[in-house]
Design an enzyme around this catalytic site. Structure first.
Site, short mmCIF file in Angstrom:
data_model
loop_
_atom_site.label_atom_id
_atom_site.label_comp_id
_atom_site.label_asym_id
_atom_site.label_seq_id
_atom_site.Cartn_x
_atom_site.Cartn_y
_atom_site.Cartn_z
N GLY A 88 0.79 -1.23 0.00
CA GLY A 88 0.00 0.00 0.00
C GLY A 88 0.82 1.28 0.00
O GLY A 88 0.30 2.34 -0.33
N GLU A 89 2.11 1.20 0.35
CA GLU A 89 2.93 2.40 0.47
C GLU A 89 3.44 2.82 -0.91
O GLU A 89 3.94 2.00 -1.68
CB GLU A 89 4.10 2.14 1.40
N ALA A 90 3.35 4.11 -1.18
CA ALA A 90 3.74 4.64 -2.48
C ALA A 90 5.23 4.42 -2.75
O ALA A 90 5.63 4.14 -3.89
CB ALA A 90 3.40 6.13 -2.56
#
Length: 697
Positions: free
Chosen positions: A394-396
C-alpha cells in the site's frame, strides 16, 4: 539442500500420429485401444444445460426413464469400470494401452467425477478404485491430480451435496480395505515434497465430516446428515484398522524390503484429442530402499510447510526459519526463486518483503524481476505478468521501487518501445493509478480517456507517445482490471452467487459449478505439464512406515471418535426426554442399529491402541486410553447402559491383547476393572463397605 523426493526427467517426444496403434500387440491391442477411446469419448459428452441438476434433484438411480445422455454416460463408465476390473492386469502389460488409459481414461475420470448425478459419480469412483489397483505405478501423477482435485474436493467443498460426499466416503471405505494401497498413497504423495498430502488430507476430511453438527444446514435432512457423519467415522476407523492389519502382516513377514518402481513412460497430454499415445514401458524396475528415506522426505516436507505457515504470518520469520533448516539458498537469487516457485505463500507478504527497501530486500527484488521474461509482451500484459506473483503493497515508496525495476527490465526485453526506462516507469505508474480509478467502487468520478492521454503527454523523452497506443492501453485497463487470479475467481464466484435466486441450495449449485470448472481446468493444465515427466513409484513393506502414518492420523481420529460418541449420547438423551424417559427410544445417529454405531466407534479405539502399543507411542496410547476410560462412565456415577459396556469390553480386550506392551497404561485399566468388580459385588447383594473391603483384600 535438495529434498529426498522422487526425481523427474523429461522424456522423448512422442511420434506424430493420428491413427490407432498398429504395433506392439497386433489387432487385439488395436481393437482394445479403439474400444477404450470410444467409451471414454462417449462418457465425456457433456449433458444438456440443467439436465444434470434436474436428474440429481430427483435422487433416483439411472434407469430407462432417465434421459438418453445420462444413460449413455452411465453405460460407458460402467463398461470402462468392468474392463479395468476384469482385465486391468492384462492392460497394464501392454505399452500402448497404458498410454491410452493415461490419455483418455484419466480425462474421462476427471470430467465425470464432478458430475452431480449420483450414479455417474458412483461409477466414476468405481473406475478410480480400479485405476488405483492396477495402474497406480504407471499413473502416479494422474492419480494424485484426480484424487486431490476431484474426490478430495468433493469432501472439502461446502458446495458439494451430501449425496456426493456420502458416495465419496463410501468409496474411501473400500479403499482403506486394501491397506497396501493406503500405505502407497502415504509413501508416494505425503512423503514427496512436491506431492499433495493425500493421506493427511483424507484423515482430516473424514474427521471433519464425522464431527458435523447434528442439526443439518438448510436443504439437508437430519437422516442424511447423520448418515454422513456415521460413514465418515467408519472410514476413519477403517484407516486405523488398515494400519493395524498392515503392521501385523509386515511384522509377520519380517518387515523387510522397500521397492522403488520406475514409472511407466507417459503418453500424450490428456487433452482429449485423437493422437496416438506414445509407447510406454510395462516393465517396472525395482530397487531396495530403506524406510529412513521416507521419514527424511516427510520431515523435510513438514519443515517446509511449517516455514510457509510462518512466512504467511510474517515473511521475515518464515524465511529465517527456512534458512536455518536449509530450505532456501540464502542469496538474493535463491530467495527470489523461492518466492516465485513455492506454492502456498501469501501474496501480500511477498509484496511487502520485496518492497521493504533495505539493500538486501532491493537485491531480492532485482533478482525476482530479472528472473521474469517480458519479451514480446504488450505493455499492460507485462505489468500483469509482473504482478501475477505478489500483491502490491500500500505504500507509495514501495510501489515506486517495484515499478522502477519493472520498467528497466521491460525495456531491456523490448528495446525501442520507449525512448528510455523512465518513460516505461511513468507510464506503468500511470496505469496502476488508472486501474485503481476505473475499478474502485469508492471513486465516483472516473478518469476519461482524454484525461488519461493528457496526463501522459511529454513522457517519452519530452515527446508524446502515440495517441492510439495510449487509448489502447486505457481501453485494455478499463475493460480488463489488473488483479490477481485468486481475486478474479473469488469475485466471479461471489457475483454469480449474489445474482442467483432460489435460496441457499441454488446458490450452492452455482458456486459448485464454478468451483469444479476451475478444478477441471487446473487439473488439465497439470496433466499437460506433467505428461513428459518420468517419476518413480514407491512401495514399502517395512512395518515402521506405520509410525509416521499413525502420527498423522491419531489426532483427527481421536477427535472424530470423541465428538461422534458425545453427539450420539446427547441425541440419545434428547430422544429419551422426548419419549418420556423411555431408553428404547434412543437411536445412534446415522445408522438403523444404534448399538452397531457405538461398536464401530469403539472399534476405532481398539485399532488405535494396538498400533500405539505395538510401536511404543506413549503419548498416543495415553490419549486413546483416557478417552476410552471416559467413555465407560465407570467413575461418573452415571447409570451404565449398553454403549458403556462396549467400552468396558474394549478396555478388557486391549488389556488381554496388549498387556505386555501397556506399561504405565495398566493404571487406568486396573482402576476400571476394579470398579467393574465392585459393581459386580454390589449387584450380588454386598453392601458398599463390604464391597470396598473385598476390593482392598
Amino acid at each position: 539442500a535438495a529434498p529426498p523426493s522422487p526425481s523427474t526427467a523429461p522424456r522423448p517426444a512422442r511420434p506424430d500420429s493420428t491413427s490407432a496403434p498398429t504395433g506392439g500387440g497386433g489387432p487385439a491391442h488395436r481393437d482394445a485401444f479403439l474400444v477404450l477411446r470410444a467409451l471414454c469419448k462417449l462418457s465425456m459428452k457433456p449433458l444438456p444445460e440443467g439436465q444434470a441438476a434436474a436428474v440429481a434433484e430427483l435422487g433416483a438411480g439411472v434407469d430407462d426413464a432417465s434421459p438418453i445422455e445420462v444413460r449413455s454416460k452411465a453405460l460407458s463408465l460402467s463398461l470402462l469400470a468392468s474392463i479395468l476390473t476384469e482385465s486391468g492386469a492384462r492392460l497394464r502389460g501392454a505399452e500402448r494401452l497404458v498410454g491410452a488409459v493415461k490419455q483418455y481414461l484419466c480425462l474421462a475420470l476427471l470430467k465425470n467425477g464432478v458430475c452431480p448425478v449420483a450414479r455417474v459419480l458412483e461409477l466414476s469412483l468405481d473406475l478410480f478404485l480400479a485405476l488405483l489397483e492396477h495402474f497406480r505405478d504407471h499413473l502416479k501423477n494422474e492419480i494424485g491430480i484426480v484424487f486431490s482435485n476431484v474426490f478430495l474436493l468433493l469432501l472439502e467443498s461446502p458446495n458439494s451435496s451430501v449425496a456426493q460426499k456420502l458416495a465419496t466416503v463410501r468409496a474411501v471405505r473400500r479403499l482403506v480395505a486394501r491397506p497396501q494401497q493406503l500405505v502407497d498413497l502415504f509413501v508416494n504423495y505425503d512423503c514427496d515434497v512436491d506431492g499433495a498430502s493425500l493421506y493427511a488430507r483424507l484423515a482430516t476430511d473424514l474427521s471433519r465430516l464425522a464431527q458435523l453438527p447434528a442439526a443439518p444446514p438448510e436443504g439437508v435432512s437430519r437422516e442424511d446428515q447423520d448418515m454422513l457423519r456415521y460413514e465418515a467415522m467408519r472410514a476413519a476407523v477403517g484407516m486405523a484398522g488398515a494400519l493395524a492389519r498392515w503392521a501385523d502382516e509386515a511384522a509377520a513377514e519380517g518387515g523387510e524390503g522397500g521397492a522403488a518402481a520406475g514409472g511407466a513412460p507417459t503418453a500424450a497430454p490428456a487433452s482429449g484429442e485423437d493422437e496416438e499415445p506414445a509407447p510406454s514401458s510395462g516393465v517396472v524396475a525395482v530397487s531396495m530402499m530403506p524406510p529412513s528415506q521416507f521419514a527424511a522426505a516427510l520431515e523435510y516436507k513438514r519443515e517446509l510447510l511449517h516455514g510457509v505457515a510462518l512466512f504467511n504470518g510474517k515473511a521475515k520469520e518464515g524465511l529465517e526459519y527456512l534458512r536455518r533448516t536449509n530450505h532456501v539458498e540464502w542469496t538474493a537469487e535463491g530467495v527470489a526463486h523461492f518466492l516465485q516457485t513455492t506454492p502456498g505463500l501469501d501474496k501480500s507478504q511477498i509484496g511487502d518483503y520485496l518492497g521493504a527497501g533495505t539493500p538486501w530486500h532491493n537485491a531480492v527484488l532485482y533478482a525476482y524481476v530479472d528472473a521474469l521474461d517480458f519479451h514480446g509482451l504488450h505493455f499492460d500484459d507485462g505489468i500483469r505478468h509482473f504482478l501475477a506473483g505478489f500483491r502490491l503493497p500500500g505504500e507509495a515508496q514501495k510501489i515506486d521501487r517495484m515499478m522502477e525495476k519493472f520498467a528497466a527490465r521491460y525495456c531491456q526485453h523490448n528495446p525501442g518501445t520507449f525512448s528510455s526506462a523512465d518513460t516505461a516507469y511513468v507510464l506503468a505508474y500511470s496505469l496502476i493509478m488508472l486501474n485503481t480509478d476505473a475499478h474502485s467502487a469508492q471513486i465516483k468520478k472516473k478518469m476519461t480517456v482524454d484525461e488519461f492521454v493528457r496526463n501522459n503527454r511529454g513522457i517519452n523523452g519530452e515527446k508524446d507517445l502515440p495517441t492510439e497506443f495510449l487509448v489502447s492501453l486505457y481501453d485494455r485497463i478499463v475493460h480488463n482490471e489488473i488483479k490477481m487470479k485468486d481475486d478474479d475467481e473469488a469475485a466471479a464466484a461471489a457475483a454469480a452467487a449474489a445474482a442467483t435466486g432460489g435460496g441457499a441450495r441454488r446458490r450452492r449449485e452455482v458456486l459448485y459449478a464454478r468451483e469444479v470448472a476451475r478444478s477441471v481446468q487446473k487439473s488439465q493444465a497439470l496433466f499437460k505439464a506433467k505428461a513428459n515427466q518420468r517419476v518413480a513409484y514407491y512401495s514399502t513393506s517395512h512395518a515402521e512406515t506405520v509410525v509416521p502414518m499413525f502420527q498423522q492420523l491419531w489426532c483427527p481420529l481421536l477427535a472424530a471418535l470423541a465428538v461422534f460418541l458425545e453427539t450420539a449420547d446427547r441425541q440419545r438423551r434428547e430422544a429419551e426426554a422426548d419419549a418420556g424417559g423411555d431408553p428404547g427410544a434412543a437411536q445412534a445417529p446415522g445408522a438403523a442399529d444404534g448399538d452397531a454405531a457405538v461398536r464401530a466407534a469403539v472399534e476405532g479405539f481398539s485399532h488405535a491402541l494396538h498400533v500405539a502399543c505395538t510401536f511404543a507411542l506413549r503419548t498416543e496410547q495415553s490419549a486413546f486410553l483416557a478417552a476410552l476410560v471416559t467413555f465407560t462412565a465407570l467413575h461418573t456415577g452415571e447409570r451404565l447402559r449398553a454403549r458403556h459396556l462396549h467400552g468396558v469390553r474394549a478396555l478388557v480386550w486391549v488389556a488381554l491383547r496388549e498387556g505386555n506392551l501397556l506399561g504405565e497404561g495398566w493404571g487406568p485399566v486396573l482402576k476400571c476393572i476394579s470398579e467393574v468388580h465392585r459393581l459386580h459385588l454390589l449387584a450380588e447383594g454386598a453392601r458398599e463397605p463390604d464391597a470396598a473391603a473385598a476390593l482392598a483384600a
